[in-house]
Scaffold this active site. Structure first.
Site, PDB file in Angstrom:
ATOM      1  CD  GLU A   1      -1.327  -2.268   2.156  1.00  0.00           C
ATOM      2  OE1 GLU A   1      -0.132  -2.583   1.954  1.00  0.00           O
ATOM      3  OE2 GLU A   1      -2.069  -2.884   2.934  1.00  0.00           O
TER       4      GLU A   1
ATOM      5  CB  CYS B   1      -1.028  -0.336   5.546  1.00  0.00           C
ATOM      6  SG  CYS B   1       0.598  -0.949   5.135  1.00  0.00           S
TER       7      CYS B   1
ATOM      8  CB  SER C   1      13.878 -44.248 -10.777  1.00  0.00           C
ATOM      9  OG  SER C   1      15.079 -43.735 -10.241  1.00  0.00           O
TER      10      SER C   1
ATOM     11  NE  ARG D   1      19.850 -27.894  -9.894  1.00  0.00           N
ATOM     12  CZ  ARG D   1      19.594 -28.883  -9.044  1.00  0.00           C
ATOM     13  NH1 ARG D   1      19.754 -28.703  -7.747  1.00  0.00           N
ATOM     14  NH2 ARG D   1      19.149 -30.048  -9.479  1.00  0.00           N
TER      15      ARG D   1
ATOM     16  CD  GLU E   1      11.332 -32.013  -5.182  1.00  0.00           C
ATOM     17  OE1 GLU E   1      12.139 -32.790  -5.708  1.00  0.00           O
ATOM     18  OE2 GLU E   1      11.207 -30.832  -5.535  1.00  0.00           O
TER      19      GLU E   1
ATOM     20  N   GLY F   1      10.064 -40.194  -0.884  1.00  0.00           N
ATOM     21  CA  GLY F   1       9.608 -41.083  -1.949  1.00  0.00           C
ATOM     22  C   GLY F   1       8.294 -41.707  -1.539  1.00  0.00           C
TER      23      GLY F   1
ATOM     24  N   GLY G   1       3.356 -41.940   1.358  1.00  0.00           N
ATOM     25  CA  GLY G   1       2.267 -42.781   1.865  1.00  0.00           C
ATOM     26  C   GLY G   1       1.949 -42.458   3.314  1.00  0.00           C
TER      27      GLY G   1
HETATM   28  N1  LIG Z   1       9.139 -40.407  -8.716  1.00  0.00           N
HETATM   29  C1  LIG Z   1       9.239 -39.582  -7.724  1.00  0.00           C
HETATM   30  O1  LIG Z   1       8.568 -38.545  -7.685  1.00  0.00           O
HETATM   31  C2  LIG Z   1      10.176 -39.879  -6.636  1.00  0.00           C
HETATM   32  C3  LIG Z   1      10.437 -38.920  -5.653  1.00  0.00           C
HETATM   33  C4  LIG Z   1      11.314 -39.245  -4.630  1.00  0.00           C
HETATM   34  C5  LIG Z   1      11.902 -40.490  -4.587  1.00  0.00           C
HETATM   35  N2  LIG Z   1      11.645 -41.391  -5.554  1.00  0.00           N
HETATM   36  C6  LIG Z   1      12.271 -42.710  -5.516  1.00  0.00           C
HETATM   37  O2  LIG Z   1      11.821 -43.362  -4.362  1.00  0.00           O
HETATM   38  C7  LIG Z   1      12.809 -44.298  -3.961  1.00  0.00           C
HETATM   39  C8  LIG Z   1      13.003 -44.214  -2.445  1.00  0.00           C
HETATM   40  O3  LIG Z   1      11.798 -44.571  -1.871  1.00  0.00           O
HETATM   41  P1  LIG Z   1      11.620 -44.630  -0.313  1.00  0.00           P
HETATM   42  O4  LIG Z   1      10.199 -44.941  -0.073  1.00  0.00           O
HETATM   43  O5  LIG Z   1      12.653 -45.511   0.305  1.00  0.00           O
HETATM   44  O6  LIG Z   1      12.002 -43.124   0.058  1.00  0.00           O
HETATM   45  P2  LIG Z   1      11.568 -42.121   1.165  1.00  0.00           P
HETATM   46  O7  LIG Z   1      10.110 -42.166   1.405  1.00  0.00           O
HETATM   47  O8  LIG Z   1      12.140 -40.811   0.762  1.00  0.00           O
HETATM   48  O9  LIG Z   1      12.340 -42.623   2.446  1.00  0.00           O
HETATM   49  C9  LIG Z   1      11.791 -43.590   3.253  1.00  0.00           C
HETATM   50  C10 LIG Z   1      12.612 -43.712   4.506  1.00  0.00           C
HETATM   51  O10 LIG Z   1      12.525 -42.506   5.246  1.00  0.00           O
HETATM   52  C11 LIG Z   1      12.680 -42.807   6.608  1.00  0.00           C
HETATM   53  N3  LIG Z   1      11.654 -42.195   7.454  1.00  0.00           N
HETATM   54  C12 LIG Z   1      11.875 -41.583   8.606  1.00  0.00           C
HETATM   55  N4  LIG Z   1      10.756 -41.125   9.126  1.00  0.00           N
HETATM   56  C13 LIG Z   1       9.785 -41.451   8.331  1.00  0.00           C
HETATM   57  C14 LIG Z   1       8.402 -41.254   8.388  1.00  0.00           C
HETATM   58  N5  LIG Z   1       7.802 -40.576   9.369  1.00  0.00           N
HETATM   59  N6  LIG Z   1       7.685 -41.743   7.379  1.00  0.00           N
HETATM   60  C15 LIG Z   1       8.278 -42.389   6.381  1.00  0.00           C
HETATM   61  N7  LIG Z   1       9.588 -42.607   6.297  1.00  0.00           N
HETATM   62  C16 LIG Z   1      10.346 -42.145   7.255  1.00  0.00           C
HETATM   63  C17 LIG Z   1      12.614 -44.308   6.730  1.00  0.00           C
HETATM   64  O11 LIG Z   1      13.929 -44.744   6.913  1.00  0.00           O
HETATM   65  P3  LIG Z   1      14.427 -45.111   8.387  1.00  0.00           P
HETATM   66  O12 LIG Z   1      13.560 -46.208   8.830  1.00  0.00           O
HETATM   67  O13 LIG Z   1      15.833 -45.454   8.240  1.00  0.00           O
HETATM   68  O14 LIG Z   1      14.228 -43.851   9.165  1.00  0.00           O
HETATM   69  C18 LIG Z   1      12.119 -44.777   5.400  1.00  0.00           C
HETATM   70  O15 LIG Z   1      12.621 -46.027   5.064  1.00  0.00           O
HETATM   71  C19 LIG Z   1      14.062 -43.940  -4.705  1.00  0.00           C
HETATM   72  O16 LIG Z   1      14.293 -44.934  -5.666  1.00  0.00           O
HETATM   73  C20 LIG Z   1      13.754 -42.658  -5.371  1.00  0.00           C
HETATM   74  O17 LIG Z   1      14.367 -42.550  -6.625  1.00  0.00           O
HETATM   75  C21 LIG Z   1      10.808 -41.112  -6.563  1.00  0.00           C
END
Ligand SMILES: NC(=O)c1ccc[n+]([C@@H]2O[C@H](COP(=O)([O-])OP(=O)(O)OC[C@H]3O[C@@H](n4cnc5c(N)ncnc54)[C@H](OP(=O)(O)O)[C@@H]3O)[C@@H](O)[C@H]2O)c1
Length: 368
Positions: free
Chosen positions: A52, A84, A168, A207, A293, A295, A300
């Site tokens: 403003e 303001c 991937s 970036r 971002e 996985g 989930g």
């Molecule tokens: N297409 C896409 O958009 C995209 C994006 C990102 C990743 N990816 C792919 O996904 C794959 C990895 O998948 P991911 O499921 O292992 O990855 P993630 O969801 O990033 O990591 C999962 C890990 O995070 C830790 N964690 C800690 N606190 C958590 C919580 N509250 N809830 C859930 N997890 C928690 C756990 O490990 P601890 O038990 O050791 O703590 C769990 O095993 C890679 O291959 C990657 O390339 C794809």
């Protein structure tokens, strides 16, 4: 004319994206009775001046008798800047058009009351839906004290994020990935799980090349402290902050190494896998918004917990197939179809060969 000018004020406010958190986006347009624009401004946090004030300075003496279109209720209290509303009254503005009250309790309704009591004609409600959507992060943060959570994922059209052998990169095309960088610029925090940190060794910086007020803070949920001290994230921790949420049982020697390299370790608020506690901690640190971002596990669990406020899927026109190829959302998922997360306000944009789908969980919308 009101509609056109308010649309202009909203468009102006959006120029502050990436530069206002934890404050709101605000734009202001001042017009003469004949509809000539005599002043314009938008807010960025580091600027001492509000939208403003900037617009009034441009308008100068011609503001007398004019109309001000502001994208959010002007504030009537002493904050970082004087009220303001005082500036609007002193300038001789006759009419104020603003879509909504500011949800900040220090401001809410008081700005409008102050202007009305000084004899200005105040109208609200115009383009309120658009104005609220534009400031969705601010409204959410003000209401809950927690950041707005936006889940972003890239998948094949059959919902897979990798092949059965783990290949991937890259499922989606360049246009989608460029757009993902633009999204990063609008967020305070980017969050992943340990799985993604280990599998992809991502950098997770903004970036986009666009201005931002504070560096994008990179957060890893890593209960067992598996993050590699040699990873790109850790190696750049002194340039852009890295926060690792871990449990008390994590190895202290490794934590020390990470800390020495500039990583901040958060132990206390990470009670098991309590995502709400993580978000509350981020809220306390004045982070208004988080882009998730990956996985599949983190995505989930966040969906299961009901914490997601917005989703964006980049869908590539490829079918990966295979029972063992990972899908984009893990966690428990819905037991019955009626329990599935219903999305509303769905928008679709073509990005090269891909489709960007953005939507909001119906539940989150219902509680607004
Ligand atoms: N297409 C896409 O958009 C995209 C994006 C990102 C990743 N990816 C792919 O996904 C794959 C990895 O998948 P991911 O499921 O292992 O990855 P993630 O969801 O990033 O990591 C999962 C890990 O995070 C830790 N964690 C800690 N606190 C958590 C919580 N509250 N809830 C859930 N997890 C928690 C756990 O490990 P601890 O038990 O050791 O703590 C769990 O095993 C890679 O291959 C990657 O390339 C794809």
């Amino acid at each position: 004319m009101d509609h056109r000018m308010m649309a202009r004020a909203l468009a102006l406010s959006a120029k502050g994206a990436g530069q206002v958190s934890p404050g709101p986006l605000v734009g202001c347009v001042i017009t003469t009775l004949q509809g000539e624009v005599i002043g314009e401004g938008f807010y960025v946090y580091e600027d001492v001046k509000h939208a403003e004030t900037l617009a009034l300075e441009q308008a100068g003496g011609t503001a007398r008798g004019a109309t001000a279109y502001v994208s959010l209720e002007p504030h009537a209290h002493f904050g970082k800047t004087p009220p303001c509303t005082d500036a609007l009254i002193a300038s001789g503005i006759k009419r104020l058009v603003a879509p909504l009250e500011d949800p900040n309790p220090m401001v809410s309704g008081r700005g409008f009351d102050h202007l009305r009591s000084a004899g200005l004609q105040v109208s609200s409600g115009l383009m309120a839906r658009e104005a609220k959507k534009l400031n969705e992060k601010y409204f959410h943060f003000m209401k809950t004290g927690r950041p707005f959570l936006h889940l972003k994922l890239a998948t094949s059209i059959d919902g897979k994020i990798a092949t059965r052998t783990g290949d991937s990169r890259w499922i989606t095309g360049e246009e989608s990935r460029a757009r993902a960088h633009e999204l990063r610029q609008e967020y305070d925090v980017i969050l992943i799980g340990a799985g993604t940190a280990l599998a992809d060794n991502p950098l997770l910086t903004d970036r986009s090349g666009k201005p931002r007020r504070r560096p994008l803070t990179r957060v890893v949920l890593d209960e067992r402290l598996q993050t590699n001290p040699e990873s790109r994230l850790v190696q750049t921790a002194k340039e852009a902050p890295v926060l690792i949420f871990t449990s008390q049982s994590a190895e202290t020697r490794k934590a020390e190494v990470l800390q020495m390299r500039g990583v901040e370790i958060v132990w206390d608020s990470f009670k098991g896998r309590d995502l709400l506690a993580v978000m509350e901690e981020l809220g306390k640190r004045s982070f208004q918004s988080v882009l998730i971002e990956g996985g599949a596990t983190v995505a989930g669990n966040l969906i299961d917990s009901g914490l997601v406020d917005k989703v964006t899927f980049f869908l590539a026109p490829v079918i990966i197939g295979g029972r063992d190829a990972p899908s984009v959302i893990g966690g428990h998922g819905a037991e019955r179809l009626i329990d599935a997360l219903n999305l509303v306000d769905v928008e679709m944009v073509q990005r090269g060969r891909d489709i960007e789908v953005t939507a909001y969980p119906a539940e989150a919308r219902d509680t607004e």
